[in-house]
Design a protein around this motif. Structure first.
Motif, short mmCIF file in Angstrom:
data_model
loop_
_atom_site.label_atom_id
_atom_site.label_comp_id
_atom_site.label_asym_id
_atom_site.label_seq_id
_atom_site.Cartn_x
_atom_site.Cartn_y
_atom_site.Cartn_z
N VAL A 142 0.85 -1.19 0.00
CA VAL A 142 0.00 0.00 0.00
C VAL A 142 0.89 1.24 0.00
CG1 VAL A 142 -1.85 1.24 1.16
CG2 VAL A 142 -1.76 -1.26 1.28
N ASP A 143 0.74 2.08 -1.00
CA ASP A 143 1.49 3.33 -1.12
C ASP A 143 0.94 4.33 -0.10
OD1 ASP A 143 2.62 5.73 -1.83
OD2 ASP A 143 2.15 5.59 -3.97
N VAL A 179 -0.04 -7.49 4.33
CA VAL A 179 -0.16 -6.10 3.88
C VAL A 179 1.07 -5.32 4.37
CG1 VAL A 179 -1.53 -3.98 3.99
CG2 VAL A 179 -2.67 -6.20 3.91
N LEU A 180 1.66 -4.55 3.46
CA LEU A 180 2.84 -3.74 3.78
C LEU A 180 2.52 -2.28 3.52
CD1 LEU A 180 3.82 -6.47 1.97
CD2 LEU A 180 6.03 -5.72 2.87
N SER A 181 2.72 -1.41 4.50
CA SER A 181 2.59 0.04 4.31
C SER A 181 3.95 0.58 3.91
CB SER A 181 2.13 0.71 5.61
OG SER A 181 0.82 0.32 5.92
N CYS A 182 3.98 1.32 2.79
CA CYS A 182 5.27 1.71 2.24
C CYS A 182 5.17 3.07 1.56
CB CYS A 182 5.73 0.65 1.22
SG CYS A 182 7.24 1.05 0.33
N ASP A 183 6.13 3.98 1.84
CA ASP A 183 6.30 5.19 1.02
C ASP A 183 7.64 5.05 0.31
OD1 ASP A 183 7.86 5.67 3.29
OD2 ASP A 183 6.56 7.26 4.04
N ALA A 184 8.72 5.61 0.87
CA ALA A 184 10.06 5.32 0.35
C ALA A 184 10.73 4.27 1.23
CB ALA A 184 10.91 6.59 0.31
N ALA A 185 10.04 3.84 2.28
CA ALA A 185 10.51 2.79 3.17
C ALA A 185 9.31 2.00 3.65
CB ALA A 185 11.27 3.39 4.36
N VAL A 186 9.53 0.77 4.06
CA VAL A 186 8.45 -0.06 4.57
C VAL A 186 8.27 0.22 6.06
CG1 VAL A 186 7.67 -2.41 4.97
CG2 VAL A 186 8.85 -1.83 2.85
N HIS A 187 7.05 0.56 6.48
CA HIS A 187 6.79 0.94 7.86
C HIS A 187 6.07 -0.15 8.65
CE1 HIS A 187 8.09 5.10 7.22
NE2 HIS A 187 7.46 5.03 6.05
N VAL A 188 5.12 -0.84 8.01
CA VAL A 188 4.35 -1.87 8.72
C VAL A 188 4.23 -3.09 7.82
CG1 VAL A 188 2.17 -2.44 9.85
CG2 VAL A 188 3.01 -0.10 9.93
#
Length: 391
Positions: free
Chosen positions: A270-271, A304-313
């Motif tokens: 997920v972006d 599910v992976l929360s990610c912007d420029a890095a993976v957070h969750v």
């Protein structure tokens, strides 16, 4: 005793309608007239036959008859009977209510176009509703019991007693109706580009755009892509020693592997960058969760992976409500895909607005499906399956 139908007056009204709204001419002149003492006013069937009451024609002046012609052809052009057939059973049982909702969809455009509809016309403001909606939307918000004109099976989809088609010939086939709709849509587009006099109501413009540039049902497209990926994963048989082959019993001291067919595992990246809204993400994630359940994938097989420029969750979830979204920085879905591969998924779904770099080449054992949120989302590389999701 009803007198004979004044065809001269009726056809003069159709000619006037086609002359004043030339973009509707092809459709108007494709309708076959059938006189009937049973129809209350005018109504159409699925085969583009218009059943007309002689008394109604006698009572109405030509300008109002011309407006009614446009109203009836609008039911046919907008495929109201086909759309009514696709309604849930609980919504289509009351064909009068369906007809009222359809009249609301049509008449707001006709009133805006200054057409002299009869005084007892139905329009959205009759029920305190806004203009510009589809009949499926009006149907959900109309009062529980409403009743208006009966425009026939060409509107609400229910056959009426007067639809005998005596003297009406075979009518218009479904293929011919499709061609008439496309021709009319092209005429509307040309008219709005300055090739005709006057303006076209906004509703007709939206309808023409939908006919000429139909929007893909992204839910159906996403379901198809997920089913295909799941079928591909399920076909990836491999050997395992967890359940020894039954042939091992014939070979003492030898344990043979058996073949297994894996249950697909899914990772959803997920972006969560600053350009993505929480409401967009929550809605899209809920839809994807529903698609996965529909194809039989759930439980601990979804990560599910929360990610912007890095993976957070990173979390395994059973429902979309369990997902924790974190981020808000830059965008690089390559990082999310790389992290997703660590859980060894058979395919990865990436929900993003598309403003991200992507892996440079196809992955050997994992497929990627990109759910692109927003009308202007750029396309990923051609080897990634892309589905445009309405925001």
């Amino acid at each position: 005793m009803t007198g004979p139908l004044d065809r001269t007056k009726l056809l003069a009204a159709r000619f006037r309608a086609a002359q004043d709204r030339p973009y509707l001419a092809t459709a108007l002149f494709s309708i076959t007239v059938v006189a009937s003492d049973q129809v209350p006013t005018m109504g159409v069937d699925r085969r583009w036959r218009c059943y007309v009451s002689p008394d109604f024609v006698e009572r109405q002046p030509v300008p109002q008859l011309a407006a009614v012609w446009i109203h009836e052809v609008a039911h046919l052009l907008r495929d109201h009977h086909g759309r009514a057939d696709r309604l849930p059973a609980g919504e289509r049982h009351d064909h009068y209510r369906v007809n009222v909702a359809q009249d609301c969809e049509i008449n707001d455009d006709l009133v805006a176009d200054r057409l002299p509809l009869p005084a007892d016309r139905i329009e959205p403001k009759t029920y305190g509703l806004p203009n510009g909606q589809l009949f499926e939307q009006y149907l959900k918000t109309l009062p529980p019991s409403v009743k208006g004109h009966d425009c026939g099976s060409g509107a609400h989809g229910v056959d009426r007693p007067w639809e005998t088609a005596i003297g009406g010939g075979r009518g218009v086939s479904d293929v011919e109706a499709g061609a008439i709709r496309r021709d009319t849509a092209n005429s509307i587009r040309n008219h709005t580009r300055g090739h005709g006099r006057g303006s076209v109501p906004a509703g007709w413009g939206r309808w023409a755009a939908e006919i000429l540039e139909p929007r893909v049902d992204w839910r159906r497209a996403l379901t198809g892509a997920v089913r295909e990926a799941a079928a591909w994963a399920s076909g990836a048989v491999d050997y395992t020693y967890h359940r020894p082959s039954r042939r091992s019993a014939a070979l003492r001291g030898v344990v043979l592997p058996s073949l297994r067919q894996p249950i697909p595992r899914v990772a959803i990246v997920v972006d969560t960058s600053g350009s993505m809204g929480d409401e967009q993400l929550a809605a899209a994630l809920s839809e994807v969760s529903g698609v996965l359940r529909a194809v039989g994938i759930g439980g601990n097989r979804v990560t599910v992976l929360s990610c912007d420029a890095a993976v957070h969750v990173v979390q395994q979830v059973h429902t979309a409500s369990q997902v924790q979204l974190a981020g808000g920085g830059g965008t690089d879905m390559r990082v999310g895909v790389e992290a997703a591969l660590k859980v060894r998924p058979h395919f990865v779904i990436v929900l993003t607005d598309g403003g991200t770099p992507w892996p440079g080449e196809p992955l050997e054992s994992t497929r990627i499906i990109a759910g692109l949120i927003g009308a202007d989302a750029p396309e990923p590389p051609s080897w990634i399956t892309s589905i445009h999701i309405d925001d």
